[in-house]
Design an enzyme around this catalytic site. Structure first.
Site, mmCIF file in Angstrom:
data_model
loop_
_atom_site.group_PDB
_atom_site.id
_atom_site.type_symbol
_atom_site.label_atom_id
_atom_site.label_comp_id
_atom_site.label_asym_id
_atom_site.label_seq_id
_atom_site.Cartn_x
_atom_site.Cartn_y
_atom_site.Cartn_z
ATOM 1 N N CYS A 182 0.816 -1.231 0.000
ATOM 2 C CA CYS A 182 0.000 0.000 0.000
ATOM 3 C C CYS A 182 0.840 1.268 0.000
ATOM 4 O O CYS A 182 0.293 2.366 -0.139
ATOM 5 C CB CYS A 182 -0.954 0.000 1.188
ATOM 6 S SG CYS A 182 -2.241 -1.242 1.020
ATOM 7 N N HIS B 69 -3.276 7.391 2.949
ATOM 8 C CA HIS B 69 -3.720 6.120 2.372
ATOM 9 C C HIS B 69 -5.086 5.743 2.948
ATOM 10 O O HIS B 69 -5.280 5.786 4.174
ATOM 11 C CB HIS B 69 -2.682 5.040 2.676
ATOM 12 C CG HIS B 69 -3.122 3.672 2.280
ATOM 13 N ND1 HIS B 69 -3.554 3.371 1.002
ATOM 14 C CD2 HIS B 69 -3.212 2.508 2.997
ATOM 15 C CE1 HIS B 69 -3.878 2.096 0.947
ATOM 16 N NE2 HIS B 69 -3.691 1.555 2.132
ATOM 17 N N ASN C 174 -10.279 0.375 -0.014
ATOM 18 C CA ASN C 174 -8.813 0.424 -0.080
ATOM 19 C C ASN C 174 -8.360 -0.055 -1.470
ATOM 20 O O ASN C 174 -8.460 -1.248 -1.773
ATOM 21 C CB ASN C 174 -8.229 -0.464 1.022
ATOM 22 C CG ASN C 174 -6.709 -0.443 1.045
ATOM 23 O OD1 ASN C 174 -6.065 0.039 0.119
ATOM 24 N ND2 ASN C 174 -6.127 -0.995 2.106
#
Ligand code: UT7
Length: 331
Positions: free
Chosen positions: A116, A256, A286
């Site tokens: 990520c 994020h 996500n």
């Protein structure tokens, strides 16, 4: 000659049409809209359904959106970086396929994988090429088809992840706009808590492993959550301090989008007004490498030249970090 800084000069995005809502997930696994909303902030995610289309499909669309918006000739692009945790195939670069398909025939290209944090690390890499003075147009794409590695019978992971892509163009700037500072970290002890064990070089896929679902993403959510909260807040606070920035100086936090509570904890650590916190997790979940450029895409019309943006990310590995960037243009 004035110092060269690496500025973002354009943004593009692509999201697949299919919306996997919390209500649909309620029919697939033992979950409910109320739990997902309060624990994560997510309402729906986009899924790329068409067979045979991988991450490059998303990356090409996002890059094309940027090229069309900016009206640039793709032949001028010198480097294409595709930040991704879900490459199309093994042993063949997703970025090479992407570059060729957008007409960036004079570019070299490579994939960058840091779970990520892929896009955040990619910003650092893209900036170095620009700052060297040798490259004038570097295209950084963050793209992931997470649905390719999610078990839609596992409620611990299937409610979180979505597919999507965002792209930014980095160009040299002589007025000091662009990337100012970065604080990037990793800790390999984290990999037992978030990974897809089979299908890589340690454990190649076997029929038995696939039958047991060992090629899917596994996450020990609580441990990842604790580490994400601590580390993202820590690097964000440190990058502010060492650049003598107060919460009033900051225009935006672009963090994020893994969990609304993690983002809010990071903002709280530096006492940031919630209005300055970019948020779109409710729409996309996500999307791994795509979360940061998708934030820029959704907020682009509100960004002003000289806005001070703090980026932060945390992901598998573990990998994490923070970047301080001065926005270079008014939309
Ligand atoms: O982007 C890469 C980095 N990833 C992250 O940052 C993700 C970090 N982790 C998280 O966001 C959170 O840990 C999750 C959203 C994954 C889970 O939230 P949580 O608050 O940590 O929940 P939990 O796993 O501790 O589970 C709490 C309860 C459990 O029930 P009991 O044992 O308390 O009875 C779970 O079984 O919630 C249950 N549960 C669910 N219930 C309904 C777990 N998943 C679900 C679900 N729907 N989908």
């Amino acid at each position: 000659m004035s110092k060269i800084t690496a500025a973002i000069t354009g943004v593009g995005a692509y999201l697949p049409e299919y919306r996997l809502t919390n209500q649909i997930l309620e029919t697939m696994v033992d979950t409910n809209d109320e739990w997902i909303t309060t624990r994560t902030g997510i309402k729906e995610r986009r899924i790329l359904k068409e067979e045979g289309k991988g991450t490059s499909y998303l990356a090409i669309k996002a890059a094309q959106d940027l090229i069309d918006k900016k009206g640039i000739d793709p032949k001028e692009i010198e480097l294409v970086i595709v930040a991704t945790a879900t490459p199309d195939m093994k042993a063949a670069s997703t970025s090479a396929f992407t570059a060729t398909n957008i007409g960036a025939t004079n570019a070299f290209s490579f994939d960058l994988e840091a779970a990520c944090s892929s896009f955040l690390y990619g910003m650092s890499v893209a900036a170095r090429y620009i700052e060297s003075g040798k490259y004038k147009k570097v295209l950084l794409v963050g793209a992931d088809k997470n649905s390719s590695m999610i078990n839609y019978e596992d409620r611990a992971t299937c409610i979180i992840f979505g597919d999507g892509a965002g792209a930014v163009l980095f160009e040299p700037n002589h007025e000091g706009y662009g990337l100012q500072d970065e604080l990037l970290r990793s800790n390999g002890e984290g990999r037992e808590f978030l990974h897809a064990q089979y299908g890589g070089s340690s454990y190649p896929s076997t029929p038995e492993a696939v039958a047991e679902g060992k090629h899917f993403v596994f996450q020990e959510g609580k441990t990842v959550f604790k580490n994400a909260v601590f580390n993202m807040a820590d690097v964000t606070e440190r990058i502010l301090k060492r650049n003598n920035l107060t919460n009033d100086d900051i225009s935006w936090l672009a963090a994020h989008q893994a969990n609304r509570r993690i983002i809010e904890a990071t903002a709280n650590r530096v006492s940031l007004n919630p209005e300055k916190v970019m948020m779109n997790i409710h729409k996309y979940g996500n999307t791994t490498s795509a979360t940061l450029p998708l934030l820029l895409h959704d907020y682009e019309s509100q960004l002003k030249k000289d806005d001070k943006i703090i980026f932060a990310a945390f992901g598998g590995g573990f990998t994490w970090g923070s970047i301080y960037l001065k926005w270079a243009y008014n939309s």
